[in-house]
Motif scaffolding. Sequence first.
Motif, PDB file in Angstrom:
ATOM      1  N   UNK A  42      15.107  58.081  40.188  1.00 31.75           N
ATOM      2  CA  UNK A  42      15.462  59.483  39.985  1.00 31.75           C
ATOM      3  C   UNK A  42      16.549  59.644  38.931  1.00 31.75           C
ATOM      4  N   UNK A  43      17.576  58.792  38.993  1.00 32.96           N
ATOM      5  CA  UNK A  43      18.656  58.875  38.010  1.00 32.96           C
ATOM      6  C   UNK A  43      18.133  58.578  36.610  1.00 32.96           C
ATOM      7  N   UNK A  44      17.260  57.581  36.482  1.00 31.98           N
ATOM      8  CA  UNK A  44      16.690  57.261  35.175  1.00 31.98           C
ATOM      9  C   UNK A  44      15.872  58.424  34.627  1.00 31.98           C
ATOM     10  N   UNK A  45      15.007  58.976  35.465  1.00 31.71           N
ATOM     11  CA  UNK A  45      14.161  60.079  35.013  1.00 31.71           C
ATOM     12  C   UNK A  45      14.944  61.329  34.684  1.00 31.71           C
ATOM     13  N   UNK A  46      15.888  61.695  35.551  1.00 32.26           N
ATOM     14  CA  UNK A  46      16.673  62.915  35.337  1.00 32.26           C
ATOM     15  C   UNK A  46      17.624  62.763  34.148  1.00 32.26           C
ATOM     16  N   UNK A  47      18.232  61.606  33.995  1.00 29.90           N
ATOM     17  CA  UNK A  47      19.134  61.383  32.864  1.00 29.90           C
ATOM     18  C   UNK A  47      18.375  61.431  31.545  1.00 29.90           C
ATOM     19  N   UNK A  48      17.210  60.797  31.515  1.00 27.40           N
ATOM     20  CA  UNK A  48      16.404  60.816  30.294  1.00 27.40           C
ATOM     21  C   UNK A  48      15.946  62.211  29.933  1.00 27.40           C
ATOM     22  N   UNK A  49      15.508  62.972  30.928  1.00 27.94           N
ATOM     23  CA  UNK A  49      15.056  64.345  30.677  1.00 27.94           C
ATOM     24  C   UNK A  49      16.207  65.247  30.243  1.00 27.94           C
ATOM     25  N   UNK A  50      17.385  65.028  30.820  1.00 28.85           N
ATOM     26  CA  UNK A  50      18.561  65.791  30.403  1.00 28.85           C
ATOM     27  C   UNK A  50      18.895  65.496  28.943  1.00 28.85           C
ATOM     28  N   UNK A  51      18.780  64.226  28.553  1.00 31.29           N
ATOM     29  CA  UNK A  51      19.019  63.861  27.157  1.00 31.29           C
ATOM     30  C   UNK A  51      18.054  64.562  26.219  1.00 31.29           C
TER      31      UNK A  51
END
Length: 385
Positions: free
Chosen positions: A352-361
């Motif tokens: 979740x952190x990987x997906x959400x951080x990437x999408x936020x970027x």
Amino acid sequence: MEIKKYKTDIIFVIVTIFLGLIIIFSSKLIFDSGFIKDKLNQGVEYYESQVLDISKENLQKDKYIDDIELGYQQIKLKILDGPYKNQEFKVINNISRLYNTKVKQGSKVIASVYITDGKISDIAISSFKRSQVLITMSVLFLITILLVGGFKGLKAIVSLIFTIVCVIYLMLPLMLRGVSPILSSILVATISITVTLLLVSGMSKKSFSAIIGTLMGVIIAGILAYLFGKWGNLSGINMTDAESMMYISENTGLKIKGIMFAGILISALGAVMDVAMSIASAIFEICSLNKNITIRELFKSGMNIGRDIIGTMSNTLILAFAGGSLNVLILIYSSNMSMDRLLNLDILGTELIQGLAGSTGIILTVPITAVIASYLSKNKKGLKI
């Protein structure tokens, strides 16, 4: 093709290939300790082989799982390479749910040859030979790019190969040498972004805008992943394959902390680059059609375009991570697990952190690129548009 028309592009392609070769030949100077010994597979060698004959077969359909048979096959196997080339062996191919390699006469396989005291003690089927399938698919992919993209397709192929070379021959050796995964991934991301966008769009303000926007986007994604991962005690030691990573760390200079950060930067690179170039290209195109437009109006137009892109791109990395972890998602969904335990699983938190951080970027790349491109498109000094 007019050579003069593509002279600059050809020079960029040649320079990129040259840089790639330098990185490949320099990788041994960074890390050259060879492969790490596999404690679990000592005395095992792998060779391409072919099934000559199936003398006996005792298989039964699995009672619970469709399309799976259990049992064994007695086969005659011919090794096709290595020190045992052209030698034939009788082998028992045990077929279970986990190791379900049912072969046919003529099948090409990879055989596991167990060596004890310099002699073969046992032979088993490791897997089917799939290299020809992967090569054919890769060639089809490259041909498709060339047919659809033409010369720009060629530049796309060169940039793709260069990025792969940077990851394999620069980032991984640096990490194994002991360089921080964070610094290694930022270095590789910077080189890949710069070379790719210059190759695609040439030396221009538009390329510069996309480069800065992409760098800022992936770095923001990485920082978010690092901070929230640290807050949630997900520094990378809790990853899948953590045991293997720790074993490699024991025998090299690999630093486990920061690997999740590096993974975010590399996985988000392509999507963020795509968004940044789309916004930059749109703003510079609008500016070229309307010379009287203001920086504020350009930024507003860029944001309007960006919001449409965000509508689809915000899902990109979430779905990519979900697809890559589909087996895990099925296991979690099928288990009788309390919500408290579910939300605190290491693997779920990491994904979740990987997906959400990437999408936020990706999302934040839009305003960053829009600001830079709007200003540079109206600035008459410096590089050409």
